[in-house]
Design a protein around this motif. Sequence first.
Motif, short mmCIF file in Angstrom:
data_model
loop_
_atom_site.label_atom_id
_atom_site.label_comp_id
_atom_site.label_asym_id
_atom_site.label_seq_id
_atom_site.Cartn_x
_atom_site.Cartn_y
_atom_site.Cartn_z
N THR A 43 36.62 45.80 33.01
CA THR A 43 37.50 45.80 31.84
C THR A 43 38.97 45.66 32.19
N ILE A 47 42.90 46.05 29.78
CA ILE A 47 43.75 47.23 29.85
C ILE A 47 45.18 46.87 30.21
N ILE A 233 36.29 51.49 23.57
CA ILE A 233 36.67 52.12 24.83
C ILE A 233 37.05 51.10 25.90
N HIS A 236 40.81 50.82 26.77
CA HIS A 236 41.63 51.96 27.17
C HIS A 236 40.99 52.84 28.24
N GLN A 237 39.99 52.31 28.94
CA GLN A 237 39.46 53.00 30.11
C GLN A 237 38.97 51.99 31.13
N SER A 238 39.36 52.20 32.38
CA SER A 238 38.88 51.32 33.45
C SER A 238 37.38 51.52 33.63
N ASN A 255 34.24 54.76 36.33
CA ASN A 255 34.60 55.14 34.97
C ASN A 255 35.92 55.89 35.04
N GLY A 256 36.97 55.25 34.56
CA GLY A 256 38.29 55.83 34.77
C GLY A 256 38.59 55.85 36.26
N ASP A 303 42.07 56.45 33.19
CA ASP A 303 41.16 57.28 32.41
C ASP A 303 41.42 57.00 30.94
N SER A 304 40.51 57.42 30.08
CA SER A 304 40.64 57.11 28.67
C SER A 304 42.00 57.54 28.11
N ILE A 306 42.63 57.67 24.94
CA ILE A 306 42.45 58.22 23.60
C ILE A 306 42.08 59.69 23.67
#
Length: 306
Positions: A43, A47, A233, A236-238, A255-256, A303-304, A306
């Motif tokens: 992603t 981002i 998501i 806004h998250q790797s 994840n993040g 990391d997220s 949100i």
Amino acid sequence: MENDDRVDEYLKRIEVNRPKDVSDEEYLAQLHVGHLTHIPFETFDLIDIKQLNIEQDQIFRKLVQEKRGGVCCEMNGLFAFILQNFNYKIELIPCGVYATETESYSDLYTHIAMRITTKNGTKYLCDVGFSMDPLTPLYFQTDCVQYALNGFYQIIKSEDQLYYQLRNGCLKNKNDQFSLTSSSLETSIVDIDPERIAWRMSYRFPIDFDQKTLTLDDYKFKCPSIVHSPDIILNHQSICHIHTYQPTVGAYSLNGKKYSEWIFEDGHAIRKSAPSSIDDKEVEKLLQEKFNLNIERKIELVDSLI
């Protein structure tokens, strides 16, 4: 000729030869596994540069020539292009993704899957762009349990009979075991009590999806939302995820800022390494060694937000 050249570049990228002495079904599985084990779901562009371009030329350039990964419309868009060149029948499917937090589905067109039909009429649900993908193509059949080498999968109908729902899972009991007698590269329909499996929903799509012929262009209107919507998501998250097949069926996952490794064995998903935090200095090496990525710009894991 141009398409032939592109197909050859793609096959080199995923380390699969042109079909020889194999059935359409076998070759479809080879391509599916090759894609998932060589091109990661990732992603990063959504981002830091807020970009998603699903023009066919751009997808090919990014995923094949630049040796990057992508999200669903890029990954499945490329896969559909390749399959068309091998004369498979492709139907793109608009999907809504299930959110565990809200126990609800996103709007349609937030994910793309495919129904593939081979020359002998066998239909498969294929998806190389969901991160939690079945490693091998699923039979497009409802209410049977299928084992796709990396877990159990089931296509069921919703209670209102308006949607197909895809769910996946592994055995509930850590002492329970499941093994296949066949070791071939294919999905198996298995005789197992679904109650033995801890299921989680993946996505849903309309039962009458095939009443309208869709092309990748029909998904372009959704790209701004995928890039900017706070409800998605991916922006806004790797996330970076790639499957492994040999010597073990498993996955590497970011994840993040957390990295972990998994193996799938005897019906279980086993965490091979506990999640560990990755600092900025480790990112480039990790992406090269585990995810086949060599990204020119600096990637900072997020990391997220949100």
